[in-house]
Design a protein around this motif. Structure first.
Motif, PDB file in Angstrom:
ATOM      1  N   THR A 116      27.297  -0.054   4.166  1.00 12.47           N
ATOM      2  CA  THR A 116      26.338   0.766   3.584  1.00 12.47           C
ATOM      3  C   THR A 116      26.177   0.360   2.109  1.00 12.47           C
ATOM      4  N   ALA A 123      35.601   4.285   5.307  1.00  8.62           N
ATOM      5  CA  ALA A 123      34.256   5.113   5.675  1.00  8.62           C
ATOM      6  C   ALA A 123      33.116   6.028   4.784  1.00  8.62           C
ATOM      7  N   ASP A 124      34.132   6.555   3.792  1.00  5.70           N
ATOM      8  CA  ASP A 124      33.983   7.677   2.572  1.00  5.70           C
ATOM      9  C   ASP A 124      33.719   6.766   2.138  1.00  5.70           C
ATOM     10  N   ASP A 177      32.960   3.520   1.682  1.00  3.35           N
ATOM     11  CA  ASP A 177      31.266   3.328   2.154  1.00  3.35           C
ATOM     12  C   ASP A 177      29.906   3.631   2.066  1.00  3.35           C
ATOM     13  N   GLN A 178      30.546   4.960   2.174  1.00  2.00           N
ATOM     14  CA  GLN A 178      29.118   6.064   2.275  1.00  2.00           C
ATOM     15  C   GLN A 178      29.077   5.710   0.473  1.00  2.00           C
ATOM     16  N   GLN A 179      30.117   6.389   0.280  1.00  2.00           N
ATOM     17  CA  GLN A 179      29.631   6.703  -1.495  1.00  2.00           C
ATOM     18  C   GLN A 179      29.842   5.644  -2.490  1.00  2.00           C
TER      19      GLN A 179
END
Ligand code: SF4
Length: 263
Positions: A86, A108-109, A111-113
């Motif tokens: 991301t 995952a977290d 990568d999102q933030q």
């Protein structure tokens, strides 16, 4: 000369001038001494100027880190990760930190933030820092890999980075450490150790003693994600004992409560 002493001298000279029709005279040396800044003021100046220097150093480091961050955000050296991410996850914290933590890769977290250690493991790291009397902003936190390792479409979870991915991304971390120049490094987990030192070993072999990276003391301990999987008090205590060693190395005061603390 101190200010009270200077005031006494000036008052005495004024009395001489009032009582005589000649102005009081003084040698050049005496005048130079009178005009010199008070010793206490010079000392104050000497003591405060390093703080200004430190602030400037922090500003310089922030600028240097920003330049690396920009290169990382456009990096496509691992084409498969550049396509799946991301965003890149560069690092966060004080550019002039004494203490720097190194993990393996964004999940995952993260990568999102766009920030390392923000998921459950990150929250545990924040609690560990708080117990050490640090805020997240006081230290610097980064990963070996700046992109989330990709996983097959439709699957869940995170995968560890491969040795090739770590070797490809490692130069960015090296630049971060070179700029920040922390007094102590902490590597979280064996994957981070492999990425940083190229050493493959078990945590049993690595933790609980000091290593070095480029002459910087390096403490190796369990990744917080391991503590989430293994809630045994003995494992949590091991991590806390490693952090007590870090506090000692940083010359930070350790309270009795901290000595007896269990994560
Ligand atoms: S993991 Fe590192 S080297 Fe690979 S694409 Fe991302 S930023 Fe570039």
């Amino acid at each position: 000369m101190t200010q009270p002493a200077l005031d006494l001298v000036i008052a005495a000279l004024e009395r001489i001038r009032e009582k005589s029709d000649r102005a009081p005279r003084a040698s050049r040396t005496a005048l130079a001494r009178l005009q010199a800044p008070p010793v206490a003021a010079s000392l104050r100046e000497a003591c405060t100027s390093p703080t200004e220097q430190q602030l400037q150093a922090a500003r310089n480091k922030a600028d240097l880190l920003a330049a690396v961050r920009e290169r990382v955000s456009a990096c496509t050296k691992c084409a498969h990760l550049a396509c799946s991410r991301t965003q890149t996850v560069f690092g966060v914290g004080n550019p002039d930190a004494d203490l720097m933590f190194i993990g393996e890769a964004p999940g995952a977290d993260e990568d999102q933030q766009g920030e390392p250690f923000v998921g459950r493991a990150g929250q545990l790291l924040t609690r560990i820092l708080k117990a050490m009397n640090f805020a997240r902003e006081d230290v610097y936190i980064a990963n070996i890999l700046k992109c989330r390792p990709d996983i097959p479409a439709g699957s869940f979870g995170n995968r560890p980075p491969t040795p090739t991915e770590m070797q490809t991304c490692r130069p960015y971390l090296v630049e971060q450490i070179d700029i920040i120049q922390p007094s102590v490094l902490v590597a979280l987990g064996t994957v981070a150790v492999e990425g940083l030192l190229g050493t493959r070993a078990t945590m049993r072999e690595l933790r609980g003693r000091w290593h070095t990276y480029n002459s910087i003391p390096l403490m190796i301990t369990y990744h917080p994600a391991y503590l989430l999987r293994n809630q045994a008090p003995s494992e949590k205590r091991k991590v806390w004992e490693d952090m007590l060693q870090v506090l000692e190395r940083l010359d930070r005061p350790i309270s009795e409560r901290q000595r007896n603390y269990f994560l």
